[in-house]
Design a protein around this motif. Structure first.
Motif, short mmCIF file in Angstrom:
data_model
loop_
_atom_site.label_atom_id
_atom_site.label_comp_id
_atom_site.label_asym_id
_atom_site.label_seq_id
_atom_site.Cartn_x
_atom_site.Cartn_y
_atom_site.Cartn_z
N ILE A 94 0.87 -1.18 0.00
CA ILE A 94 0.00 0.00 0.00
C ILE A 94 0.91 1.23 0.00
O ILE A 94 1.88 1.31 0.75
CB ILE A 94 -0.94 0.00 1.22
N SER A 95 0.60 2.17 -0.83
CA SER A 95 1.45 3.33 -1.05
C SER A 95 1.70 4.13 0.23
O SER A 95 0.77 4.41 0.99
CB SER A 95 0.80 4.25 -2.09
N GLU A 96 2.96 4.51 0.43
CA GLU A 96 3.31 5.38 1.55
C GLU A 96 2.60 6.72 1.43
O GLU A 96 2.34 7.38 2.43
CB GLU A 96 4.83 5.61 1.60
N LYS A 97 2.30 7.12 0.20
CA LYS A 97 1.60 8.38 -0.04
C LYS A 97 0.25 8.41 0.70
O LYS A 97 -0.16 9.45 1.20
CB LYS A 97 1.39 8.56 -1.55
N ASP A 98 -0.38 7.25 0.80
CA ASP A 98 -1.67 7.16 1.50
C ASP A 98 -1.51 7.19 3.01
O ASP A 98 -2.50 7.32 3.73
CB ASP A 98 -2.40 5.88 1.10
N MET A 99 -0.28 7.06 3.48
CA MET A 99 -0.02 6.98 4.92
C MET A 99 0.94 8.07 5.39
O MET A 99 1.50 7.98 6.47
CB MET A 99 0.59 5.60 5.25
N THR A 100 1.11 9.12 4.63
CA THR A 100 2.10 10.16 4.92
C THR A 100 1.97 10.73 6.32
O THR A 100 2.95 10.80 7.07
CB THR A 100 2.01 11.30 3.88
N ILE A 101 0.79 11.14 6.70
CA ILE A 101 0.57 11.75 8.02
C ILE A 101 0.88 10.73 9.12
O ILE A 101 1.57 11.05 10.09
CB ILE A 101 -0.88 12.27 8.15
N GLU A 102 0.37 9.51 8.95
CA GLU A 102 0.58 8.48 9.95
C GLU A 102 2.06 8.12 10.09
O GLU A 102 2.55 7.90 11.20
CB GLU A 102 -0.23 7.23 9.62
N ILE A 103 2.77 8.08 8.98
CA ILE A 103 4.21 7.76 9.01
C ILE A 103 4.96 8.82 9.80
O ILE A 103 5.78 8.50 10.67
CB ILE A 103 4.80 7.64 7.59
N GLU A 104 4.69 10.07 9.52
CA GLU A 104 5.38 11.15 10.23
C GLU A 104 5.06 11.14 11.72
O GLU A 104 5.95 11.29 12.55
CB GLU A 104 5.04 12.52 9.61
N ARG A 105 3.80 10.95 12.05
CA ARG A 105 3.41 10.89 13.46
C ARG A 105 4.09 9.70 14.16
O ARG A 105 4.56 9.82 15.29
CB ARG A 105 1.90 10.73 13.61
N CYS A 106 4.14 8.57 13.47
CA CYS A 106 4.73 7.37 14.06
C CYS A 106 6.24 7.55 14.25
O CYS A 106 6.77 7.20 15.31
CB CYS A 106 4.44 6.15 13.18
N LYS A 107 6.92 8.09 13.26
CA LYS A 107 8.36 8.33 13.39
C LYS A 107 8.64 9.25 14.57
O LYS A 107 9.54 9.00 15.37
CB LYS A 107 8.93 8.94 12.11
N GLN A 108 7.85 10.30 14.70
CA GLN A 108 8.02 11.25 15.80
C GLN A 108 7.78 10.57 17.14
O GLN A 108 8.54 10.74 18.08
CB GLN A 108 7.07 12.45 15.63
#
Length: 115
Positions: A94-108
């Motif tokens: 599934i494209s990272e583009k669809d999860m951009t906000i979640e990825i950034e929040r999770c990394k933080q």
């Protein structure tokens, strides 16, 4: 070992809801176990919803948990099942583009945990 039809059906039902699919995507692609409070923050979902979704994923035998001190961490259940390997591969594409906000929040959130 191949799952029976009911186990396969439970897996597909568990993954048919967007929040659960996002949880699984994060667990696969962030390569880290995650606790409930982190999932709540990353997905911006209430605690009762996240807990319910985690119960469904656990009942479908997709995830497992480990208690470390006062925290319970969730992770993708390791298995040698060819079926689950295909499921993980499909979800991870599934494209990272669809999860951009979640990825950034999770990394933080994971950075905050490490500090």
């Amino acid at each position: 070992m191949k799952p029976n039809l009911q186990n396969s059906l439970n897996t597909f039902k568990a993954l048919s809801e967007v929040t659960r699919l996002k949880i699984i995507w994060l667990l696969i692609n962030m390569d880290s176990k995650i606790c409930v409070s982190e999932i709540i923050e990353v997905l911006n979902e209430p605690q009762y919803n996240v807990s319910r979704h985690l119960r469904i994923l656990k009942k479908a035998d997709i995830i497992d948990e480990s208690k470390e001190g006062k925290w319970v961490y969730y992770f993708i259940k390791s298995t040698d099942s060819e079926f689950m390997s295909h499921i993980k591969n499909a979800v991870s594409t599934i494209s990272e583009k669809d999860m951009t906000i979640e990825i950034e929040r999770c990394k933080q959130r994971l950075l905050e945990r490490d500090s």
